[in-house]
Design a protein around this motif. Sequence first.
Motif, mmCIF file in Angstrom:
data_model
loop_
_atom_site.group_PDB
_atom_site.id
_atom_site.type_symbol
_atom_site.label_atom_id
_atom_site.label_comp_id
_atom_site.label_asym_id
_atom_site.label_seq_id
_atom_site.Cartn_x
_atom_site.Cartn_y
_atom_site.Cartn_z
ATOM 1 N N MET B 1 7.341 -16.637 12.394
ATOM 2 C CA MET B 1 6.648 -15.817 11.403
ATOM 3 C C MET B 1 5.350 -16.494 10.966
ATOM 4 O O MET B 1 5.296 -17.715 10.848
ATOM 5 N N ILE B 2 4.337 -15.696 10.701
ATOM 6 C CA ILE B 2 3.080 -16.240 10.188
ATOM 7 C C ILE B 2 2.736 -15.542 8.863
ATOM 8 O O ILE B 2 3.184 -14.425 8.608
ATOM 9 N N ASN B 3 1.952 -16.233 8.057
ATOM 10 C CA ASN B 3 1.487 -15.655 6.791
ATOM 11 C C ASN B 3 0.023 -15.263 6.936
ATOM 12 O O ASN B 3 -0.804 -16.095 7.332
ATOM 13 N N ILE B 4 -0.275 -14.023 6.626
ATOM 14 C CA ILE B 4 -1.651 -13.531 6.720
ATOM 15 C C ILE B 4 -2.009 -12.773 5.444
ATOM 16 O O ILE B 4 -1.137 -12.454 4.635
ATOM 17 N N LYS B 5 -3.303 -12.522 5.305
ATOM 18 C CA LYS B 5 -3.758 -11.660 4.213
ATOM 19 C C LYS B 5 -4.304 -10.385 4.860
ATOM 20 O O LYS B 5 -5.003 -10.469 5.880
ATOM 21 N N ILE B 6 -3.959 -9.237 4.306
ATOM 22 C CA ILE B 6 -4.459 -7.972 4.860
ATOM 23 C C ILE B 6 -5.354 -7.291 3.824
ATOM 24 O O ILE B 6 -5.006 -7.217 2.644
ATOM 25 N N LEU B 7 -6.510 -6.822 4.290
ATOM 26 C CA LEU B 7 -7.436 -6.090 3.423
ATOM 27 C C LEU B 7 -7.521 -4.636 3.887
ATOM 28 O O LEU B 7 -7.591 -4.374 5.094
ATOM 29 N N PHE B 8 -7.508 -3.727 2.931
ATOM 30 C CA PHE B 8 -7.684 -2.305 3.242
ATOM 31 C C PHE B 8 -8.935 -1.806 2.527
ATOM 32 O O PHE B 8 -9.198 -2.208 1.393
ATOM 33 N N PHE B 9 -9.657 -0.914 3.183
ATOM 34 C CA PHE B 9 -10.880 -0.374 2.586
ATOM 35 C C PHE B 9 -10.855 1.153 2.599
ATOM 36 O O PHE B 9 -10.165 1.773 3.418
ATOM 37 N N GLY B 10 -11.675 1.744 1.714
ATOM 38 C CA GLY B 10 -11.843 3.196 1.685
ATOM 39 C C GLY B 10 -10.518 3.916 1.549
ATOM 40 O O GLY B 10 -9.640 3.512 0.778
ATOM 41 N N LYS B 11 -10.375 4.978 2.344
ATOM 42 C CA LYS B 11 -9.166 5.813 2.199
ATOM 43 C C LYS B 11 -7.890 5.062 2.604
ATOM 44 O O LYS B 11 -6.785 5.452 2.211
ATOM 45 N N LEU B 12 -8.041 3.973 3.367
ATOM 46 C CA LEU B 12 -6.843 3.211 3.750
ATOM 47 C C LEU B 12 -6.231 2.497 2.535
ATOM 48 O O LEU B 12 -5.045 2.181 2.535
ATOM 49 N N LYS B 13 -7.047 2.262 1.504
ATOM 50 C CA LYS B 13 -6.494 1.700 0.264
ATOM 51 C C LYS B 13 -5.510 2.681 -0.360
ATOM 52 O O LYS B 13 -4.500 2.289 -0.918
ATOM 53 N N ASP B 14 -5.849 3.988 -0.260
ATOM 54 C CA ASP B 14 -4.957 5.016 -0.807
ATOM 55 C C ASP B 14 -3.684 5.122 0.027
ATOM 56 O O ASP B 14 -2.590 5.264 -0.494
ATOM 57 N N THR B 15 -3.852 5.048 1.347
ATOM 58 C CA THR B 15 -2.693 5.161 2.243
ATOM 59 C C THR B 15 -1.680 4.057 1.977
ATOM 60 O O THR B 15 -0.476 4.301 1.920
ATOM 61 N N TRP B 16 -2.196 2.827 1.810
ATOM 62 C CA TRP B 16 -1.285 1.691 1.629
ATOM 63 C C TRP B 16 -1.127 1.297 0.159
ATOM 64 O O TRP B 16 -0.500 0.306 -0.158
ATOM 65 N N LYS B 17 -1.763 2.077 -0.725
ATOM 66 C CA LYS B 17 -1.628 1.880 -2.184
ATOM 67 C C LYS B 17 -2.039 0.485 -2.644
ATOM 68 O O LYS B 17 -1.549 -0.006 -3.668
ATOM 69 N N THR B 18 -2.883 -0.178 -1.891
ATOM 70 C CA THR B 18 -3.367 -1.494 -2.296
ATOM 71 C C THR B 18 -4.632 -1.821 -1.515
ATOM 72 O O THR B 18 -4.910 -1.224 -0.472
ATOM 73 N N SER B 19 -5.401 -2.786 -2.028
ATOM 74 C CA SER B 19 -6.578 -3.226 -1.271
ATOM 75 C C SER B 19 -6.342 -4.577 -0.614
ATOM 76 O O SER B 19 -7.071 -4.978 0.281
#
Lengths: 138, 80
Positions: B1-19
């Motif tokens: 397993m690895i630890n990563i940070k994920i960023l969402f922008f624009g409408k994808l913030k709404d899809t995943w309910k987070t930025s």
Amino acid sequence: MKLFNLSENKINDKQLKELVLDPNSGGFVCFEGWVRNNNQGKDVTKLAYEAYNKLAIKEGNVIISEAMDKFTIKKAICTHRIGLLEIGDMAVWVGVSAPHRDAAFKACRFILDEVKSRVPIYKNESWTDGESGWVEQE
Amino acid sequence: MINIKILFFGKLKDTWKTSKLNYQTSSKTTEDLYQELLTKAIGEPHKDSIKVAINDEFVNWSSPLNNGDTVAFLPPASGG
């Protein structure tokens, strides 16, 4: 100095124009994009631009470099606003100086089109019905 | 397993309910990660229109993930 920038404050177009003017150039072309009060059939009250800042600045500067290679121009600069904007605010400014007008017009259009399609900047509009939402490129 | 940070922008913030998301995954590539995230999201954004970046560089859908990476999913730009 980076030639493509994001700005959280009002775009100082006079200052940008000073940076683009060039004694070897006989032509200067500029495009200003302003926030209008309607879009896609809806009445707009204000909007917010957000960006993936690091990648946006990187990609924007790649676009300016491409324009310098592709067209016979002397200088080119583009600044895009981020944050909250009101109707009539300037959202984007592109300026190009070149020895002759044809290259200046074409390069200005190229930079604007590429910035709109490639630079990760996202528009969220607020409408008169109280709703807001992310806007797809037309 | 690895630890990563994920960023969402624009409408994808709404899809995943987070930025922004700190995320643990066994996914090996950007494609694997995207498919894994789809199982958790409401709605299914069209992957053809989405770009992906790792550590502030555009990458493709077969790019490998490494521990500590910041992965960004980007919908079509709407500046200008």
